[in-house]
Design an enzyme around this catalytic site. Sequence first.
Site, PDB file in Angstrom:
ATOM      1  N   ASP A 148       7.569  41.560  -4.436  1.00 35.90           N
ATOM      2  CA  ASP A 148       7.747  40.261  -3.781  1.00 35.90           C
ATOM      3  C   ASP A 148       6.403  39.546  -3.567  1.00 35.90           C
ATOM      4  OD1 ASP A 148       9.234  38.238  -2.597  1.00 35.90           O
ATOM      5  OD2 ASP A 148      10.304  39.577  -1.230  1.00 35.90           O
ATOM      6  N   GLU A 181       8.466  36.215  -7.558  1.00 36.60           N
ATOM      7  CA  GLU A 181       7.424  35.286  -7.144  1.00 36.60           C
ATOM      8  C   GLU A 181       8.004  33.896  -6.913  1.00 36.60           C
ATOM      9  OE1 GLU A 181       4.511  32.305  -8.763  1.00 36.60           O
ATOM     10  OE2 GLU A 181       6.517  32.930  -9.336  1.00 36.60           O
ATOM     11  N   GLY A 183       9.175  31.665  -8.715  1.00 40.81           N
ATOM     12  CA  GLY A 183       8.899  30.551  -9.631  1.00 40.81           C
ATOM     13  C   GLY A 183       7.755  29.664  -9.173  1.00 40.81           C
ATOM     14  N   ASP A 184       7.080  30.038  -8.083  1.00 46.17           N
ATOM     15  CA  ASP A 184       6.030  29.174  -7.521  1.00 46.17           C
ATOM     16  C   ASP A 184       4.905  28.868  -8.509  1.00 46.17           C
ATOM     17  OD1 ASP A 184       7.417  29.188  -5.214  1.00 46.17           O
ATOM     18  OD2 ASP A 184       5.831  30.027  -3.951  1.00 46.17           O
ATOM     19  N   ASN A 185       4.520  29.874  -9.282  1.00 47.22           N
ATOM     20  CA  ASN A 185       3.393  29.707 -10.212  1.00 47.22           C
ATOM     21  C   ASN A 185       3.844  29.806 -11.666  1.00 47.22           C
ATOM     22  OD1 ASN A 185       0.882  29.749  -8.304  1.00 47.22           O
ATOM     23  ND2 ASN A 185       2.224  31.386  -7.589  1.00 47.22           N
ATOM     24  N   ASP A 203      15.292  31.874  -2.727  1.00 44.46           N
ATOM     25  CA  ASP A 203      16.436  32.768  -2.536  1.00 44.46           C
ATOM     26  C   ASP A 203      17.782  32.064  -2.677  1.00 44.46           C
ATOM     27  OD1 ASP A 203      14.450  34.531  -1.993  1.00 44.46           O
ATOM     28  OD2 ASP A 203      15.190  35.102  -0.002  1.00 44.46           O
TER      29      ASP A 203
HETATM   30  C1  GLA Z   1      12.228  37.455  -0.285  1.00 46.78           C
HETATM   31  C2  GLA Z   1      12.946  37.711  -1.609  1.00 46.78           C
HETATM   32  C3  GLA Z   1      14.344  38.212  -1.336  1.00 46.78           C
HETATM   33  C4  GLA Z   1      14.294  39.473  -0.501  1.00 46.78           C
HETATM   34  C5  GLA Z   1      13.521  39.217   0.794  1.00 46.78           C
HETATM   35  C6  GLA Z   1      13.261  40.505   1.562  1.00 46.78           C
HETATM   36  O1  GLA Z   1      12.802  36.396   0.415  1.00 46.78           O
HETATM   37  O2  GLA Z   1      12.970  36.551  -2.397  1.00 46.78           O
HETATM   38  O3  GLA Z   1      15.053  38.436  -2.537  1.00 46.78           O
HETATM   39  O4  GLA Z   1      13.672  40.495  -1.256  1.00 46.78           O
HETATM   40  O5  GLA Z   1      12.263  38.618   0.518  1.00 46.78           O
HETATM   41  O6  GLA Z   1      12.584  40.278   2.744  1.00 46.78           O
END
Ligand code: GLA
Length: 400
Positions: A148, A181, A183-185, A203
Amino acid sequence: MKRTILLLFVLFSSSIAYAQKFENLALTPPMGWNSWNRFGCNVSEKLIRETADAMVSSGMKDAGYQYVVIDDCWHGERDANGFIQPNAEHFPSGMKALGDYIHSKGLRFGIYSDVGAKTCGGKPGSRGHEYQDAITYASWGVDYLKYDWCNSEGINPIGAYTAMRDALYATRRPIVFSICEWGDNKPWEWAKPIGHLWRTTGDITHCWDCEENHGPWSSWGVMRILDKQKGLRVHAKPGHWNDPDMMEVGNGMTVSEDRAHFSMWAMLAAPLIAGNDTRNMIKETREILTNKEVIAVDQDALGIQGFPAISEDGLEVWAKPLSNGDWAVCFLNRGATAKNLSFDWKENFIKDDSFQRQFDAKQTTYKIRDLWAKKSLGTTATILKTTVPSHDVVMLRLTK
Ligand code: GLA
């Protein structure tokens, strides 16, 4: 002595030159389950064992789901030597035992960490511990790492993800590397030699077309995520995939919406990572997640992502070239009312310029299979007349 130093130098620099990701691990989009969408931080070895059991008994394993991924919050603290420990209360048997259990079911073990010093859930991240964590995961039998991007201020994304790729590779245990990531970069521009899949968006959440605002960030409904995939299909191919996030099937949308969501993820050649409670599925959820003909569209060996070929008044016609000259065609009704369809195949020439494929029913007559009704619908020689319910799909496979 000089020669030894020279030899070590040569070995060291050649290991850097050959640092790479594990190839051939994701020739089709990875399939599995992940704890986050349904369970958030409430993860435990009990949940994971029961989920693995349910994936076998529900037919999900048989349908192709492999990876059982524990997302955020499995962590305890690092020990005196810096080795990460699982939360002892929720994972009393330890991660090696849990991995062994998952493997004993014929499934694979996935885990989660973060580029930063802390994960999104505030647990210890891998920053400065990349090699130590990779070795620890390998010793637990981990087969898949989701990595992440929280708390990454000031960190170079290419460097951070490359560091963990190299750490995983150094363990010599094949581990799928899932870049999260958001898609930020633009990971599709640099992550092909680094990861096997990369998130393209923020998300997902379990609604059809909403934005859930959390202040500094938002989570997105299924249609919003779909729209954010525009222009990305040229970057996906066997070995590295666009990841529009884990699925919300079975998490609260209607059965039609779940069916449409699943169909569109298959049209996108997306990783199919279920995010529901597999221990308590209603029949409809199970049937959606285990529809082998729809899964075959997702997993097609050509690995070409589908695209919206026609769009009219809330009805989209998506097309995906498949092996042997087959096509998947999916009519998606985004609107609030049912749509009657009268579709003349011969008048709708579909051209995929990016992958040099074309669908021309004037030249070729295709047989039509309805993948949800599981029946034949004749051929493309006649006009297709059907109804697409609101927030639903009609998904077809056309075969020469
Ligand atoms: C980010 C990710 C999610 C999940 C949460 C866990 O938001 O994009 O898919 O893994 O963290 O905290």
